[in-house]
Structure formats: C-alpha cells, structure tokens
Design a protein around this motif. Structure first.
Motif, PDB file in Angstrom:
ATOM      1  N   UNK A  96      15.022  25.378  11.395  1.00 21.56           N
ATOM      2  CA  UNK A  96      15.105  23.922  11.286  1.00 21.56           C
ATOM      3  C   UNK A  96      16.198  23.405  12.224  1.00 21.56           C
ATOM      4  N   UNK A  97      15.886  22.378  13.015  1.00 23.42           N
ATOM      5  CA  UNK A  97      16.831  21.870  14.006  1.00 23.42           C
ATOM      6  C   UNK A  97      17.178  20.393  13.797  1.00 23.42           C
ATOM      7  N   UNK A  98      16.921  19.873  12.613  1.00 25.75           N
ATOM      8  CA  UNK A  98      17.260  18.458  12.362  1.00 25.75           C
ATOM      9  C   UNK A  98      18.766  18.233  12.363  1.00 25.75           C
ATOM     10  N   UNK A  99      19.522  19.186  11.829  1.00 24.09           N
ATOM     11  CA  UNK A  99      20.980  19.078  11.831  1.00 24.09           C
ATOM     12  C   UNK A  99      21.465  17.803  11.165  1.00 24.09           C
ATOM     13  N   UNK A 100      22.379  17.117  11.826  1.00 25.03           N
ATOM     14  CA  UNK A 100      22.978  15.899  11.279  1.00 25.03           C
ATOM     15  C   UNK A 100      22.248  14.630  11.726  1.00 25.03           C
ATOM     16  N   UNK A 101      21.151  14.778  12.421  1.00 26.14           N
ATOM     17  CA  UNK A 101      20.404  13.628  12.931  1.00 26.14           C
ATOM     18  C   UNK A 101      19.943  12.732  11.776  1.00 26.14           C
ATOM     19  N   UNK A 102      20.061  11.425  11.945  1.00 28.60           N
ATOM     20  CA  UNK A 102      19.643  10.462  10.911  1.00 28.60           C
ATOM     21  C   UNK A 102      18.657   9.418  11.458  1.00 28.60           C
ATOM     22  N   UNK A 103      18.038   9.700  12.594  1.00 30.20           N
ATOM     23  CA  UNK A 103      17.160   8.705  13.218  1.00 30.20           C
ATOM     24  C   UNK A 103      16.056   8.239  12.282  1.00 30.20           C
ATOM     25  N   UNK A 104      15.329   9.169  11.673  1.00 28.93           N
ATOM     26  CA  UNK A 104      14.216   8.763  10.813  1.00 28.93           C
ATOM     27  C   UNK A 104      14.723   8.074   9.550  1.00 28.93           C
ATOM     28  N   UNK A 105      15.840   8.557   9.006  1.00 27.19           N
ATOM     29  CA  UNK A 105      16.433   7.938   7.821  1.00 27.19           C
ATOM     30  C   UNK A 105      16.818   6.489   8.101  1.00 27.19           C
ATOM     31  N   UNK A 106      17.475   6.274   9.222  1.00 28.66           N
ATOM     32  CA  UNK A 106      17.945   4.929   9.568  1.00 28.66           C
ATOM     33  C   UNK A 106      16.791   3.983   9.894  1.00 28.66           C
TER      34      UNK A 106
ATOM     35  N   UNK B 102      13.534   4.100   8.802  1.00 31.82           N
ATOM     36  CA  UNK B 102      12.486   3.925   7.792  1.00 31.82           C
ATOM     37  C   UNK B 102      12.519   2.516   7.199  1.00 31.82           C
ATOM     38  N   UNK B 103      11.461   1.728   7.363  1.00 26.13           N
ATOM     39  CA  UNK B 103      11.443   0.357   6.834  1.00 26.13           C
ATOM     40  C   UNK B 103      11.517   0.307   5.312  1.00 26.13           C
ATOM     41  N   UNK B 104      11.067   1.386   4.661  1.00 22.45           N
ATOM     42  CA  UNK B 104      11.069   1.425   3.200  1.00 22.45           C
ATOM     43  C   UNK B 104      12.352   2.010   2.635  1.00 22.45           C
ATOM     44  N   UNK B 105      13.237   2.488   3.534  1.00 23.85           N
ATOM     45  CA  UNK B 105      14.466   3.173   3.093  1.00 23.85           C
ATOM     46  C   UNK B 105      14.124   4.322   2.139  1.00 23.85           C
ATOM     47  N   UNK B 106      13.046   5.014   2.454  1.00 23.47           N
ATOM     48  CA  UNK B 106      12.532   6.045   1.559  1.00 23.47           C
ATOM     49  C   UNK B 106      13.040   7.444   1.882  1.00 23.47           C
ATOM     50  N   UNK B 107      13.562   7.656   3.096  1.00 27.28           N
ATOM     51  CA  UNK B 107      13.996   8.986   3.511  1.00 27.28           C
ATOM     52  C   UNK B 107      15.441   9.205   3.083  1.00 27.28           C
ATOM     53  N   UNK B 108      15.698  10.283   2.356  1.00 25.83           N
ATOM     54  CA  UNK B 108      16.980  10.492   1.679  1.00 25.83           C
ATOM     55  C   UNK B 108      18.023  11.228   2.519  1.00 25.83           C
ATOM     56  N   UNK B 109      17.671  11.618   3.765  1.00 27.84           N
ATOM     57  CA  UNK B 109      18.606  12.325   4.649  1.00 27.84           C
ATOM     58  C   UNK B 109      19.064  13.655   4.054  1.00 27.84           C
ATOM     59  N   UNK B 110      18.121  14.371   3.467  1.00 29.99           N
ATOM     60  CA  UNK B 110      18.393  15.691   2.899  1.00 29.99           C
ATOM     61  C   UNK B 110      17.767  16.735   3.806  1.00 29.99           C
ATOM     62  N   UNK B 111      18.519  17.751   4.166  1.00 34.26           N
ATOM     63  CA  UNK B 111      18.015  18.800   5.047  1.00 34.26           C
ATOM     64  C   UNK B 111      17.464  19.977   4.235  1.00 34.26           C
ATOM     65  N   UNK B 112      16.707  20.838   4.884  1.00 31.52           N
ATOM     66  CA  UNK B 112      16.185  22.036   4.242  1.00 31.52           C
ATOM     67  C   UNK B 112      16.136  23.166   5.253  1.00 31.52           C
ATOM     68  N   UNK B 113      16.073  24.398   4.756  1.00 32.25           N
ATOM     69  CA  UNK B 113      15.974  25.546   5.650  1.00 32.25           C
ATOM     70  C   UNK B 113      14.530  25.762   6.093  1.00 32.25           C
ATOM     71  N   UNK B 114      13.605  25.847   5.125  1.00 30.96           N
ATOM     72  CA  UNK B 114      12.191  26.061   5.445  1.00 30.96           C
ATOM     73  C   UNK B 114      11.338  24.918   4.921  1.00 30.96           C
ATOM     74  N   UNK B 115      11.399  24.659   3.614  1.00 28.64           N
ATOM     75  CA  UNK B 115      10.637  23.552   3.039  1.00 28.64           C
ATOM     76  C   UNK B 115      11.336  23.084   1.766  1.00 28.64           C
ATOM     77  N   UNK B 116      11.024  21.856   1.358  1.00 29.78           N
ATOM     78  CA  UNK B 116      11.640  21.276   0.170  1.00 29.78           C
ATOM     79  C   UNK B 116      10.948  21.785  -1.088  1.00 29.78           C
ATOM     80  N   UNK B 117      11.681  21.804  -2.187  1.00 26.98           N
ATOM     81  CA  UNK B 117      11.097  22.252  -3.452  1.00 26.98           C
ATOM     82  C   UNK B 117      10.050  21.270  -3.954  1.00 26.98           C
ATOM     83  N   UNK B 118      10.228  19.992  -3.618  1.00 28.34           N
ATOM     84  CA  UNK B 118       9.233  18.960  -3.912  1.00 28.34           C
ATOM     85  C   UNK B 118       9.398  17.850  -2.889  1.00 28.34           C
ATOM     86  N   UNK B 119       8.370  17.034  -2.703  1.00 26.86           N
ATOM     87  CA  UNK B 119       8.456  15.954  -1.732  1.00 26.86           C
ATOM     88  C   UNK B 119       9.524  14.941  -2.091  1.00 26.86           C
ATOM     89  N   UNK B 120       9.702  14.711  -3.397  1.00 31.26           N
ATOM     90  CA  UNK B 120      10.681  13.717  -3.831  1.00 31.26           C
ATOM     91  C   UNK B 120      12.124  14.155  -3.582  1.00 31.26           C
TER      92      UNK B 120
END
Length: 239
Positions: A163-173, A175-193
């Motif tokens: 995963x190469x997202x690192x500290x990037x917040x472009x999508x979080x900032x 998002x018109x719905x403010x729905x992206x929580x700026x949480x990183x993961x190694x492979x995949x999240x335990x749930x979408x929420x």
C-alpha cells in the motif's frame, strides 16, 4: 503453464486490457460471493483493468459529468467483451472459465455483486486498496474499471503489492460527502465502514446521479483527485 500465462496476458492486452493479474482464490476464501459456491472448482481468478480517459476524469470537480457517465458505461462494456474473449481463449486451451459482469449491483442495500472485482485485483497484484476503498494502481491510480474471470487452470498466481497511500489526504479532502475517514490499511479493511461512511457516500450518489444523462451510483471525485492517477508532472504524493 508459464508460457500459457504469457500468451494469455498478450492476448488480453491485444483485446484492450491495460492491466492483467492472476489471483489465487485461496486468498479470497472468506470473501462474500453470490452464489456462496461461486469460487468452487476455480483455483484462479483473472483480474483485468481498463484505464479511464484522463481527458474525461480531469473534467470532474465535485459532481459527475455526462461524459463520465457515458464513458463509464462504455468501458464496462469493453471489459465484458474482453472477459468473453479471455473465456473463449481459456476454453480453447482446455480450461473452464466463468466471466463475471464488470458492473452489476445485485443488492442495493449493501452494494454487493457476484464478487468484489477490487478484492480480486488487490490479490492479483494490480494495486492496493486506497483510503476511498478503490483499487489504486501504480500506473493509472484509481482511474480504471475492472472485471474478473474465474478459471480452473493452474496459472501462476501474482502477489499483492505494498500500500502506497501513506499520509496522502487528497481523496479525503476532496470527497463532497465527507465520507472518507482517512484511515490507512496494509492489505484490506476489515469492513467498508472502517474506511468510508457508506451511508453518507450513497446519500451523495443519490443526489448527484440517476437523472438526466447521468447513470445511477456514480460520482468520480475520489477517482479524479487521486494523485496516483494524474500525469507524473501533476503528481504531488505525500508518503
């Protein structure tokens, strides 16, 4: 089988695939599918990506455009065509194949389909899961659409990448719905929420899509804004 894989990759690319990888379905054993037995008898899942046009993606600011809606549907149709061709190629070489539609929501309450194309692509090494839940590829960022073909051929599987997202917040900032929580993961999240407020995301989708010449459930802002998808001279990635 190594020579077959090389031939398969070359054929798929000649039919329009931009990226292709092979996932070991043992990695997908706990993933929800429809039907639940979908992966039975298929040790490999072939993930195929087609890139979206930069000229269209660059035109998205805070709402989807009519051009994006049409392009989105055309690329899905191309993916289905490629999947049919790949399936025929596999069958002509003695294997079984099961192509999965590129884009079909079977449950609108939970937004699930036959299989998660993104999960297959991640395990096939095409990219990593970004903070927006999208697949992010090193070459095209999230500016891709995906399809999957299951097969019983024992093709050499690829491995997930870092995963190469690192500290990037472009999508979080962005998002018109403010729905992206700026949480990183190694492979995949335990749930979408864990990563995205899905209710806020869907509410925004319902506001901006599904009428006029805009198809339902598309937005494209997080796809457009990700620096990994922009031309290198426009990138500003913070790791």
């Amino acid at each position: 089988m190594h020579n077959f894989k090389e031939k398969l990759l070359n054929e798929a690319k000649s039919w329009g695939a931009d990226l292709i990888g092979i996932a070991d379905t043992n990695r997908l054993a706990n993933m929800e599918t429809r039907p639940a037995s979908l992966l039975n008898g298929f040790p490999r899942a072939i993930s195929i990506a087609v890139q979206l046009a930069d000229g269209i993606m660059d035109g998205i600011t805070d709402v989807p455009t009519e051009l994006y809606s049409q392009h989105y549907q055309r690329v899905n149709a191309l993916l289905d065509n490629i999947a049919c061709r790949v399936s025929s190629f596999i069958q002509n070489n003695g294997g079984r194949a099961l192509p999965i539609p590129a884009s079909q929501i079977l449950c609108e309450e939970r937004f699930t389909s036959y299989i998660s194309h993104k999960a297959v692509a991640i395990n096939a090494g095409l990219g990593w899961q970004g903070k927006s839940l999208l697949l992010v590829t090193p070459k095209y960022g999230p500016r891709v659409r995906l399809t999957t073909i299951l097969t019983d051929l024992d093709i050499t599987a690829d491995s997930p990448i870092k995963n190469r997202c690192g500290k990037c917040t472009y999508c979080t900032d962005a998002c018109p719905a403010k729905a992206i929580k700026n949480v990183n993961t190694t492979l995949h999240y335990s749930s979408r929420n864990e990563a995205v407020d899905l209710d806020s995301c869907v509410a925004h989708l319902n506001r901006v899509s599904g009428s006029g010449h805009i198809a339902r459930y598309i937005c494209g802002v997080c796809v457009s804004t990700c620096p990994w998808g922009r031309p290198k001279k426009q990138r500003a990635i913070t790791n």
